[in-house]
Scaffold this motif. Structure first.
Motif, PDB file in Angstrom:
ATOM      1  N   UNK A  26      97.135  50.678 -35.773  1.00 46.38           N
ATOM      2  CA  UNK A  26      97.354  51.173 -35.195  1.00 46.38           C
ATOM      3  C   UNK A  26      96.196  51.812 -34.317  1.00 46.38           C
ATOM      4  N   UNK A  27      94.639  51.208 -35.569  1.00 47.70           N
ATOM      5  CA  UNK A  27      93.430  51.816 -35.452  1.00 47.70           C
ATOM      6  C   UNK A  27      93.080  52.972 -35.204  1.00 47.70           C
ATOM      7  N   UNK A  28      94.009  54.142 -36.013  1.00 48.02           N
ATOM      8  CA  UNK A  28      93.633  55.082 -35.232  1.00 48.02           C
ATOM      9  C   UNK A  28      91.830  56.373 -36.216  1.00 48.02           C
ATOM     10  N   UNK A  29      91.472  57.325 -35.363  1.00 50.35           N
ATOM     11  CA  UNK A  29      91.002  57.300 -36.166  1.00 50.35           C
ATOM     12  C   UNK A  29      90.180  57.996 -37.295  1.00 50.35           C
ATOM     13  N   UNK A  30      89.487  57.541 -38.105  1.00 51.09           N
ATOM     14  CA  UNK A  30      90.525  57.942 -39.978  1.00 51.09           C
ATOM     15  C   UNK A  30      89.738  59.042 -40.458  1.00 51.09           C
ATOM     16  N   UNK A  31      89.111  60.021 -39.831  1.00 49.18           N
ATOM     17  CA  UNK A  31      88.506  62.128 -39.759  1.00 49.18           C
ATOM     18  C   UNK A  31      89.439  61.385 -41.404  1.00 49.18           C
ATOM     19  N   UNK A  32      88.077  62.058 -41.728  1.00 48.78           N
ATOM     20  CA  UNK A  32      88.071  62.883 -43.257  1.00 48.78           C
ATOM     21  C   UNK A  32      89.421  63.989 -43.589  1.00 48.78           C
TER      22      UNK A  32
END
Lengths: 471, 533
Positions: free
Chosen positions: B138-144
């Protein structure tokens, strides 16, 4: 489940297949000595008349050791490995540099070469004897002795002195005495070594006999070290009166002013015999100020004999001399671990191991048997079933004496105040003999001794254990 | 504001609800006021209420607000999922997430952090991987924070290789990232790797120090755990509960009683760290293993609240100290207070019987396990074999082994071998020894026991053969050593050791003691040992 068992014979715990599979390899080949004559010099050896030139002279231990502890040393793996047959045949002396091999620590090879006939000079024998002394291996020592006898150096005073030292360190006083008696020249230090050796082996009486023989000869000027050795022999024998006689003799006849070493010697004589009050009186009458070593000695004997009052008093006096011992004034420091760190469950990979490989000869065994017999007569019966070597009973008793938990307890007794509970952690299961010995210890010293082995806790108190001897 | 009659908008109530999360008994009245002023139907306010109830552990109320919401956004769903996770209601949380997806609500990185937490709690690696794939797809934002959550999931699900892969790919790492890896390596027994992570950390917090200390403690390296704790103290950090639990465990393993007392006095008695049941349990265990069972029992009796671990610790401790009767009495008391015994409880009980030679009682307790809804495990059978063997019921012990529903392990056969050694049963000892060698050919204790048996029978050729067998198999005897703690310092001794500076005095002391043994009746009726030196 179906049961299974070995299918071996009734007299063997292994099956025939197992026996066949693990049969020992052929024994080492034997080499015959090649000397045509016992004193014929070899091509590389220096002439006998030059012995001692440009070489270090024998210098035995100048001060006698006081305790009766066998001199166990760290062993090398070489002696523990099974001997492999050498592939060499007859070797020309010109092709072998024995001293080089000695410097490389290849003493076994050197012995093999010399056995085959390669000539060894003074330096080589000196190195070999030094190696045997450090190794404290009687078997190897005797082999070197035999080689020395067959060599041109058999009468060398220096080497024979080394030989005596080797036998003393190996615990064979009988052999040491044989060599000693044959020596035409005996330095004062060698007499000291013999007397102290007898004391440390528990045969103080023989040490005193030797001293009396020494006095009769009147060929040597006795010194303070002589009487230090003599007092250690008195302590070993438990000869209180003789100890005082020799102490006075030292002053009056030989004009030797007693030093602290001698006062400690008298304290040892009294303390080992249980004369604590007399020891204290002796200290109080000393013409010199008692040192902390003196009070520490009193403390040790008080602990052994369970005299708590004396221990407390001596401890107080010791603190006055050595304020660093007063732990109450110090904040509790974070834990410190002596020696190398180790994982208790993985100690086999890290623990430094100091095990003895002393191989006593029949004479030594007989001596030890005698000592063991004396203790048996007094009611002490060590359980030698826990020594898994097919060796003499006396040697087994010796092997049992210095198990690690006993050493730890001994250290705890000399390092902690009276009445302190001692806690020891053992990584293996405590053996039955130690279990019984520690019960006796708890009664003698009047302390609770708690041992945690790899199975459970044992609380030793008043000669009993919390496990009720059921573990 | 209310008293001043200041008009509050909906955002004011959201902030108030956040504050109510840490205050008990206030949120309800705020909820009422929200209803009165008519903000209840506002989405932001509803989300705030759900979050408040979730944080407070009141998931029923949170669910109710959720159900009454005519409009729900990603925050609404995420807040409720998080509430369930915090209550450890993992299945409900995951079910809600599934419902969220089926309703076409697009999740964000915050949602996935919560979902990964659920996977971690569940320990379901397969599910975790599926969720990870979903995030990537889904291309979720890869935050820390999200990457930390993924990392934590793989660590807790036992997939260290994947955790390491994720960790290595992370361009930015924070203290939580490193700490997760320390946990992972610790769990996997890779102490040196954990140590490297700890060393490489630019920034550390109490959690990371605690993780490293726990790593040492859990992997049987107590001395290093204690040293690290000391280093932590020098850094000025104050331990938390879990730090002290690990430190006390290390003290228990190493027998560091003096140091443990300092921990107890300084941090617990002086209330620098809150005294909890968990800490009390750790203290009981420590004092028991450091040889102060009296103190352990006193602590137990002083506890205002106890749990099953408390009872187990004191029962097992009494058993190991040979206080069989006390251990069994405690067991009966435990049952009277309503606690249901577990597997560990019965290990303690049966051990007590074994150490006390209580055969009939042992059988009674063993059979009662089924009445308590417990199936006997191999360790319980080992205890029974030990009990029977020690007391000389060797045939009975062997029969029990043959009837075991599971395969006997080393402990079982070892107990039998030791009993045979004690009672001189050569034939049965052969059976046990053969089984043990099959199970662990490298265990030197087996060979030592075997050799002891041969020595007892004066079969010296066989003793030598055992040694030959050991050499052939490359088995090295486990060297014995003893430790003594004096004034916080530890001293190690091995047989015939003369490395200590006071060796002469030590040996002199020993010699004197043994000579004095002449005065005592010292006739050995010793029991055998399985391994000694």
């Amino acid at each position: 489940m179906a049961s299974s068992s070995f299918s071996g014979t009734a007299n063997s715990i292994f099956s025939p297949n197992t026996l066949l599979k693990f049969r020992l390899p052929p024994s080492t080949l034997h080499f015959q000595p090649l000397y045509a004559a016992p004193h014929e010099p070899s091509a590389t050896a220096s002439p006998p008349q030059h012995s001692g030139r440009n070489t270090s002279r024998y210098s035995p231990q100048s001060r006698p050791r006081r305790n009766n502890k066998p001199d166990y040393k760290k062993t090398t793996t070489t002696i523990q490995k099974e001997a492999k047959p050498l592939t060499v045949s007859l070797i020309s002396a010109d092709d072998v540099n024995l001293m080089t091999l000695c410097n490389e620590g290849k003493f076994e090879e050197v012995i093999q070469y010399v056995t085959q006939g390669v000539g060894a000079d003074f330096r080589v024998f000196e190195a070999l004897l030094s190696y045997c002394t450090k190794l404290a291996s009687l078997d190897v020592g005797e082999k070197v002795h035999e080689l020395l006898i067959r060599s041109p150096w058999s009468n060398n005073v220096e080497l024979n002195g080394r030989l005596v030292e080797m036998y003393v360190k190996s615990g064979s006083m009988r052999n040491a005495r044989k060599v000693f008696d044959k020596m035409r020249e005996k330095k004062l230090e060698l007499w000291h070594l013999m007397i102290s050796g007898y004391a440390e082996s528990g045969d103080g009486e023989s040490g005193l006999h030797l001293f009396e023989h020494m006095r009769k000869l009147r060929v040597l000027e006795l010194n303070g070290d002589t009487f230090s050795a003599v007092l250690s022999a008195c302590a070993s024998k438990g000869a209180v009166k003789q100890g005082f006689v020799y102490f006075e003799l030292m002053k009056n006849e030989y004009g030797i002013v007693p030093e602290i070493e001698h006062y400690l010697g008298i304290i040892d004589v009294l303390g080992k015999s249980g004369h604590l009050n007399e020891a204290l009186e002796f200290v109080e009458d000393m013409p010199i100020e008692p040192t902390k070593e003196v009070w520490q000695s009193i403390i040790n004997f008080a602990r052994i004999h369970g005299d708590i009052e004396l221990e407390d008093r001596a401890e107080e006096l010791l603190i006055r001399l050595d304020s660093s011992r007063n732990m109450a004034d110090k904040p509790l420091a974070p834990f410190q671990k002596r020696h190398s760190q180790f994982n208790m469950l993985e100690g086999k990979d890290r623990v430094n191991e100091f095990k003895s490989t002393i191989q006593h000869r029949a004479d030594a065994y007989e001596k030890l048997k005698g000592l063991s017999g004396q203790m048996r007569d007094a009611g002490y019966v060590p359980d030698t079933r826990y020594v898994l070597h097919d060796i003499d009973e006396a040697a087994k008793e010796q092997a049992l004496m210095y198990h690690s938990e006993r050493l730890a307890i001994a250290y705890g007794l000399i390092s902690t105040p009276a009445r302190t509970t001692l806690r020891i952690i053992k990584n293996l299961r405590i053996c039955g003999d130690c279990h019984n010995a520690i019960k006796i210890m708890s009664k003698i010293v009047g302390r609770e001794l708690i041992v945690r082995d790899n199975k459970r806790f044992h609380h030793f108190r008043d000669g009993k254990c919390s496990c009720n001897d059921y573990w | 504001m209310v008293r001043e009659s200041v008009e509050m908008d909906k955002r004011s109530y959201v902030f108030v609800l956040k504050g109510c999360s840490v205050l008990e008994g206030v949120g309800g009245s705020v909820h009422c006021r929200i209803w009165k002023v008519g903000f209840f139907n506002d989405l932001i306010v509803r989300n705030g209420l759900i979050h408040f109830y979730g944080e407070s552990g009141k998931v029923v109320d949170a669910q109710k607000v959720f159900d009454e919401s005519p409009v729900r956004d990603v925050v609404t769903w995420t807040s409720l999922i998080d509430g369930y996770v915090k209550r450890n209601m993992v299945d409900e949380a995951l079910g809600l997430f599934e419902l969220m997806c089926s309703n076409g609500v697009e999740f964000n990185d915050v949602t996935m952090i919560t979902v990964f937490s659920a996977c971690s709690l569940k320990g379901d690696l397969s599910l975790g991987k599926s969720v990870h794939e979903l995030v990537e797809k889904r291309g979720v934002k890869c935050s820390l924070n999200l990457m930390n959550a993924v990392l934590d999931m793989y660590v807790k699900c036992g997939c260290l290789p994947m955790a390491k892969e994720i960790f290595d790919k992370m361009e930015i790492k924070d203290v939580f990232s490193w700490t997760s890896m320390i946990h992972g390596y610790a769990k996997n027994g890779e102490v040196d790797m954990a140590k490297k992570c700890f060393s490489d950390m630019l920034e550390r917090n109490i959690v990371s120090w605690t993780a490293m200390i726990a790593c040492y403690s859990q992997n049987n390296r107590p001395w290093e755990a204690l040293e690290l704790f000391h280093e932590m103290e020098k850094q000025g950090l104050v331990p938390i509960e879990s730090t002290l639990v690990s430190v006390l465990s290390a003290c228990a393993q190493s027998g560091s009683l003096d140091f443990a007392r300092r921990i107890h006095d300084y941090y617990i008695k002086q209330k620098r760290v809150k005294y909890s049941v968990i800490l009390a349990n750790a203290l009981i265990d420590m004092y028991g293993k450091c040889g102060s069972m009296d103190v352990a029992r006193d602590l137990f009796h002083e506890m205002p609240e106890r749990d099953l671990v408390s009872w187990n610790s004191v029962i097992v401790g009494c058993a190991s100290h040979g206080l069989a009767e006390k251990a069994l009495n405690l067991f009966e008391q435990m049952k009277c207070t309503g606690f249901k015994p577990d597997s560990i409880t019965f290990v303690g009980v049966l051990s007590a019987c074994a150490h006390g030679g209580l055969v009939n009682q042992g059988w009674e307790y063993f059979r009662s396990m089924e009445l308590n809804g417990l199936l006997a495990e191999v360790i319980h059978y080992a205890c029974m074999v030990d009990l029977l063997s020690r007391s000389g019921h060797l045939k009975e012990a062997y029969n029990l082994i043959k009837q075991m529903p599971m395969e006997p392990d080393k402990a079982v056969w070892g107990a039998l071998l030791n009993g045979c050694r004690m009672h001189g049963n050569v034939e049965l000892a052969k059976v046990a020894a053969e089984k043990l060698i099959e199970l662990d050919p490298q265990d030197s204790g087996i060979y030592v026991l075997l050799a002891s048996l041969c020595a007892d029978e004066r079969k010296w050729a066989d003793v030598r053969m055992v040694r030959t067998l050991m050499r052939a198999k490359g088995v090295k005897k486990n060297p014995g050593y003893s430790l003594m703690e004096v004034d916080g310092n530890f001293y190690e001794f091995v047989v015939a050791d003369d490395s200590h500076p006071q060796s002469r005095a030590i040996y002199r002391m020993l010699d004197e003691i043994m000579l004095l043994s002449k005065l005592e009746e010292y006739v050995s009726d010793a029991q055998p040992a399985d391994e000694f030196s």
